[in-house]
Write a protein that holds these residues in place. Structure first.
Motif, PDB file in Angstrom:
ATOM      1  N   GLN A  20      18.136  42.741  -3.520  1.00  4.83           N
ATOM      2  CA  GLN A  20      18.168  41.692  -4.630  1.00  4.83           C
ATOM      3  C   GLN A  20      17.067  41.852  -5.577  1.00  4.83           C
ATOM      4  OE1 GLN A  20      18.787  37.899  -3.083  1.00  4.83           O
ATOM      5  NE2 GLN A  20      21.117  38.239  -2.703  1.00  4.83           N
ATOM      6  N   GLN A  21      15.905  41.776  -4.876  1.00  4.26           N
ATOM      7  CA  GLN A  21      14.492  42.054  -5.689  1.00  4.26           C
ATOM      8  C   GLN A  21      14.420  43.319  -6.168  1.00  4.26           C
ATOM      9  OE1 GLN A  21      10.955  40.598  -3.381  1.00  4.26           O
ATOM     10  NE2 GLN A  21      12.251  39.010  -2.412  1.00  4.26           N
ATOM     11  N   THR A  22      14.965  44.305  -5.743  1.00  5.39           N
ATOM     12  CA  THR A  22      14.967  45.649  -6.246  1.00  5.39           C
ATOM     13  C   THR A  22      15.866  45.548  -7.617  1.00  5.39           C
ATOM     14  OG1 THR A  22      14.391  46.716  -4.301  1.00  5.39           O
ATOM     15  CG2 THR A  22      15.306  48.120  -5.829  1.00  5.39           C
ATOM     16  N   GLN A  23      17.068  45.151  -7.239  1.00  3.51           N
ATOM     17  CA  GLN A  23      18.085  45.113  -8.360  1.00  3.51           C
ATOM     18  C   GLN A  23      17.320  44.059  -9.426  1.00  3.51           C
ATOM     19  OE1 GLN A  23      21.218  43.065  -6.347  1.00  3.51           O
ATOM     20  NE2 GLN A  23      22.187  45.384  -6.088  1.00  3.51           N
ATOM     21  N   GLN A  24      16.739  43.092  -9.514  1.00  2.00           N
ATOM     22  CA  GLN A  24      16.315  42.232 -10.480  1.00  2.00           C
ATOM     23  C   GLN A  24      15.127  43.191 -11.169  1.00  2.00           C
ATOM     24  OE1 GLN A  24      14.446  38.743  -9.057  1.00  2.00           O
ATOM     25  NE2 GLN A  24      14.027  37.967 -11.369  1.00  2.00           N
ATOM     26  N   ALA A  25      14.488  43.992 -10.342  1.00  2.70           N
ATOM     27  CA  ALA A  25      13.358  44.585 -11.162  1.00  2.70           C
ATOM     28  C   ALA A  25      14.010  45.747 -11.904  1.00  2.70           C
ATOM     29  CB  ALA A  25      12.230  45.304 -10.019  1.00  2.70           C
ATOM     30  N   LEU A  26      14.891  46.509 -11.477  1.00  2.00           N
ATOM     31  CA  LEU A  26      15.631  47.306 -12.372  1.00  2.00           C
ATOM     32  C   LEU A  26      16.101  46.533 -13.539  1.00  2.00           C
ATOM     33  CD1 LEU A  26      17.644  49.004  -9.563  1.00  2.00           C
ATOM     34  CD2 LEU A  26      15.625  50.002 -10.797  1.00  2.00           C
ATOM     35  N   ARG A  27      16.833  45.442 -13.549  1.00  2.00           N
ATOM     36  CA  ARG A  27      17.265  44.981 -14.526  1.00  2.00           C
ATOM     37  C   ARG A  27      16.281  44.548 -15.616  1.00  2.00           C
ATOM     38  NH1 ARG A  27      20.482  42.397 -10.680  1.00  2.00           N
ATOM     39  NH2 ARG A  27      22.778  42.984 -11.234  1.00  2.00           N
ATOM     40  N   MET A  28      14.967  44.008 -15.136  1.00  2.00           N
ATOM     41  CA  MET A  28      13.970  43.622 -15.877  1.00  2.00           C
ATOM     42  C   MET A  28      12.971  44.716 -16.440  1.00  2.00           C
ATOM     43  SD  MET A  28      14.497  40.276 -15.737  1.00  2.00           S
ATOM     44  CE  MET A  28      12.734  39.761 -16.651  1.00  2.00           C
ATOM     45  N   GLY A  29      13.403  46.065 -16.071  1.00  2.00           N
ATOM     46  CA  GLY A  29      12.743  47.213 -16.569  1.00  2.00           C
ATOM     47  C   GLY A  29      11.385  47.210 -15.743  1.00  2.00           C
ATOM     48  N   LEU A  30      11.147  46.539 -14.733  1.00  2.00           N
ATOM     49  CA  LEU A  30       9.831  46.643 -13.888  1.00  2.00           C
ATOM     50  C   LEU A  30       9.969  48.303 -12.839  1.00  2.00           C
ATOM     51  CD1 LEU A  30       9.456  42.970 -12.674  1.00  2.00           C
ATOM     52  CD2 LEU A  30       8.413  44.260 -14.773  1.00  2.00           C
ATOM     53  N   LEU A  31      11.118  48.518 -12.718  1.00  2.00           N
ATOM     54  CA  LEU A  31      11.326  49.842 -12.077  1.00  2.00           C
ATOM     55  C   LEU A  31      12.121  50.500 -12.995  1.00  2.00           C
ATOM     56  CD1 LEU A  31      12.151  48.698  -8.488  1.00  2.00           C
ATOM     57  CD2 LEU A  31      10.119  50.003  -9.127  1.00  2.00           C
ATOM     58  N   GLU A  32      11.821  51.824 -13.165  1.00  2.00           N
ATOM     59  CA  GLU A  32      12.612  52.611 -13.724  1.00  2.00           C
ATOM     60  C   GLU A  32      12.924  53.988 -13.028  1.00  2.00           C
ATOM     61  OE1 GLU A  32       9.905  53.257 -17.354  1.00  2.00           O
ATOM     62  OE2 GLU A  32      10.473  51.356 -18.152  1.00  2.00           O
ATOM     63  N   PRO A  33      13.919  55.086 -13.765  1.00  2.00           N
ATOM     64  CA  PRO A  33      14.310  55.864 -12.924  1.00  2.00           C
ATOM     65  C   PRO A  33      13.010  56.883 -12.846  1.00  2.00           C
ATOM     66  CG  PRO A  33      15.907  55.586 -14.708  1.00  2.00           C
ATOM     67  CD  PRO A  33      14.775  54.539 -14.997  1.00  2.00           C
ATOM     68  N   GLY A  34      12.932  57.474 -11.488  1.00  2.00           N
ATOM     69  CA  GLY A  34      11.589  58.367 -11.198  1.00  2.00           C
ATOM     70  C   GLY A  34      10.631  57.767 -10.454  1.00  2.00           C
ATOM     71  N   ASP A  35      10.540  55.964 -10.598  1.00  2.00           N
ATOM     72  CA  ASP A  35       9.693  55.353 -10.079  1.00  2.00           C
ATOM     73  C   ASP A  35       9.975  55.312  -8.395  1.00  2.00           C
ATOM     74  OD1 ASP A  35       8.459  54.592 -12.284  1.00  2.00           O
ATOM     75  OD2 ASP A  35       9.258  52.501 -12.143  1.00  2.00           O
ATOM     76  N   LYS A  36       8.821  55.457  -7.631  1.00  2.00           N
ATOM     77  CA  LYS A  36       9.086  55.440  -6.296  1.00  2.00           C
ATOM     78  C   LYS A  36       8.880  54.132  -5.679  1.00  2.00           C
ATOM     79  CE  LYS A  36       6.784  57.561  -2.206  1.00  2.00           C
ATOM     80  NZ  LYS A  36       5.550  58.158  -1.801  1.00  2.00           N
ATOM     81  N   LEU A  37       9.843  53.961  -4.888  1.00  2.00           N
ATOM     82  CA  LEU A  37       9.606  52.409  -4.035  1.00  2.00           C
ATOM     83  C   LEU A  37       8.628  52.544  -3.058  1.00  2.00           C
ATOM     84  CD1 LEU A  37      13.481  51.792  -3.522  1.00  2.00           C
ATOM     85  CD2 LEU A  37      11.844  50.743  -5.315  1.00  2.00           C
ATOM     86  N   PRO A  38       8.120  51.207  -2.661  1.00  2.00           N
ATOM     87  CA  PRO A  38       6.934  51.566  -1.540  1.00  2.00           C
ATOM     88  C   PRO A  38       7.866  51.975  -0.392  1.00  2.00           C
ATOM     89  CG  PRO A  38       7.330  49.230  -2.515  1.00  2.00           C
ATOM     90  CD  PRO A  38       8.492  50.102  -3.142  1.00  2.00           C
ATOM     91  N   THR A  39       6.944  52.500   0.654  1.00  2.00           N
ATOM     92  CA  THR A  39       7.599  53.192   1.909  1.00  2.00           C
ATOM     93  C   THR A  39       7.821  52.070   2.821  1.00  2.00           C
ATOM     94  OG1 THR A  39       5.404  53.307   2.865  1.00  2.00           O
ATOM     95  CG2 THR A  39       6.243  55.172   1.610  1.00  2.00           C
ATOM     96  N   ALA A  40       8.805  52.423   3.619  1.00  2.00           N
ATOM     97  CA  ALA A  40       8.943  51.355   4.601  1.00  2.00           C
ATOM     98  C   ALA A  40       7.820  50.987   5.458  1.00  2.00           C
ATOM     99  CB  ALA A  40       9.973  51.930   5.740  1.00  2.00           C
ATOM    100  N   ARG A  41       6.863  51.825   5.720  1.00  2.00           N
ATOM    101  CA  ARG A  41       5.649  51.397   6.391  1.00  2.00           C
ATOM    102  C   ARG A  41       4.796  50.426   5.486  1.00  2.00           C
ATOM    103  NH1 ARG A  41       2.143  55.758   8.599  1.00  2.00           N
ATOM    104  NH2 ARG A  41       2.896  54.983  10.805  1.00  2.00           N
ATOM    105  N   GLU A  42       4.700  50.687   4.135  1.00  2.00           N
ATOM    106  CA  GLU A  42       4.021  49.875   3.268  1.00  2.00           C
ATOM    107  C   GLU A  42       4.758  48.454   3.067  1.00  2.00           C
ATOM    108  OE1 GLU A  42       2.183  53.090   0.122  1.00  2.00           O
ATOM    109  OE2 GLU A  42       4.291  52.174  -0.104  1.00  2.00           O
ATOM    110  N   VAL A  43       5.915  48.446   3.246  1.00  2.00           N
ATOM    111  CA  VAL A  43       6.728  47.107   3.101  1.00  2.00           C
ATOM    112  C   VAL A  43       6.466  46.261   4.517  1.00  2.00           C
ATOM    113  CG1 VAL A  43       8.965  45.963   2.927  1.00  2.00           C
ATOM    114  CG2 VAL A  43       8.606  47.929   1.392  1.00  2.00           C
ATOM    115  N   VAL A  44       6.431  46.940   5.680  1.00  2.00           N
ATOM    116  CA  VAL A  44       6.289  46.360   6.657  1.00  2.00           C
ATOM    117  C   VAL A  44       4.712  45.873   6.894  1.00  2.00           C
ATOM    118  CG1 VAL A  44       6.137  46.884   9.469  1.00  2.00           C
ATOM    119  CG2 VAL A  44       8.073  47.718   7.791  1.00  2.00           C
ATOM    120  N   GLU A  45       4.101  46.479   6.380  1.00  2.00           N
ATOM    121  CA  GLU A  45       2.626  45.775   6.401  1.00  2.00           C
ATOM    122  C   GLU A  45       2.418  44.989   5.710  1.00  2.00           C
ATOM    123  OE1 GLU A  45       0.021  49.578   5.431  1.00  2.00           O
ATOM    124  OE2 GLU A  45       0.595  50.298   7.643  1.00  2.00           O
TER     125      GLU A  45
END
Length: 153
Positions: A20-45
């Protein structure tokens, strides 16, 4: 870099919060095509959640066609959702409204319920309820609580 916030008290599954937070960021233009999501390790940390939970969320986003995993490189945004950029004048108006609601003594869940009621009136369908359906036609107390909790994380 984009960061996830996990609310363990929301009653919403952790992987769904990430989706849901990713979808919201996509709707708000905070994430755009080509942007890299945090790695699983980064999210876990950052959030102290299980890596499999992050991977489950990313698989769901990939299934929806929103992101793609590139072996050895990470997970990247494929497409955006909606068209409400973060700097939209409507966002500013909504923020002002939220401030007024808070000053009027409304709690977060009260504001969310009020906002969703207006959304339902203006846009019709919400979680399977058709426009014009009687109030409560689709939804138990639990589903109504789940709709409002965590929606503004």
């Amino acid at each position: 870099m984009f960061e996830y916030r996990i609310d363990r008290r929301s009653g919403v599954a952790t992987y769904l919060q990430i989706v849901q937070q990713t979808q919201q960021a996509l709707r708000m233009g905070l994430l755009e095509p080509g942007d890299k999501l945090p790695t699983a390790r980064e999210v876990v940390e950052a959030t102290a959640i299980n890596p499999n939970t992050v991977l489950k969320a990313y698989r769901e986003l990939e299934r929806e066609g929103l992101v793609e995993a590139r072996r050895g490189l990470g997970t990247f945004v494929r497409r955006t959702l909606g068209g409400a950029p973060a700097d939209s004048p409507l966002r500013g108006e909504l923020a002002e409204w939220a401030v007024r609601a808070r000053r009027a003594g409304l709690e977060r869940d009260d504001v969310a319920a009020l906002f969703h009621a207006v959304l339902d009136e203006q846009f019709g369908e919400r979680q399977g309820q058709a426009r014009g359906a009687p109030r409560g036609a689709k939804g138990t107390k639990e589903s109504k609580q789940q709709r409002t909790k965590g929606d503004f994380a």
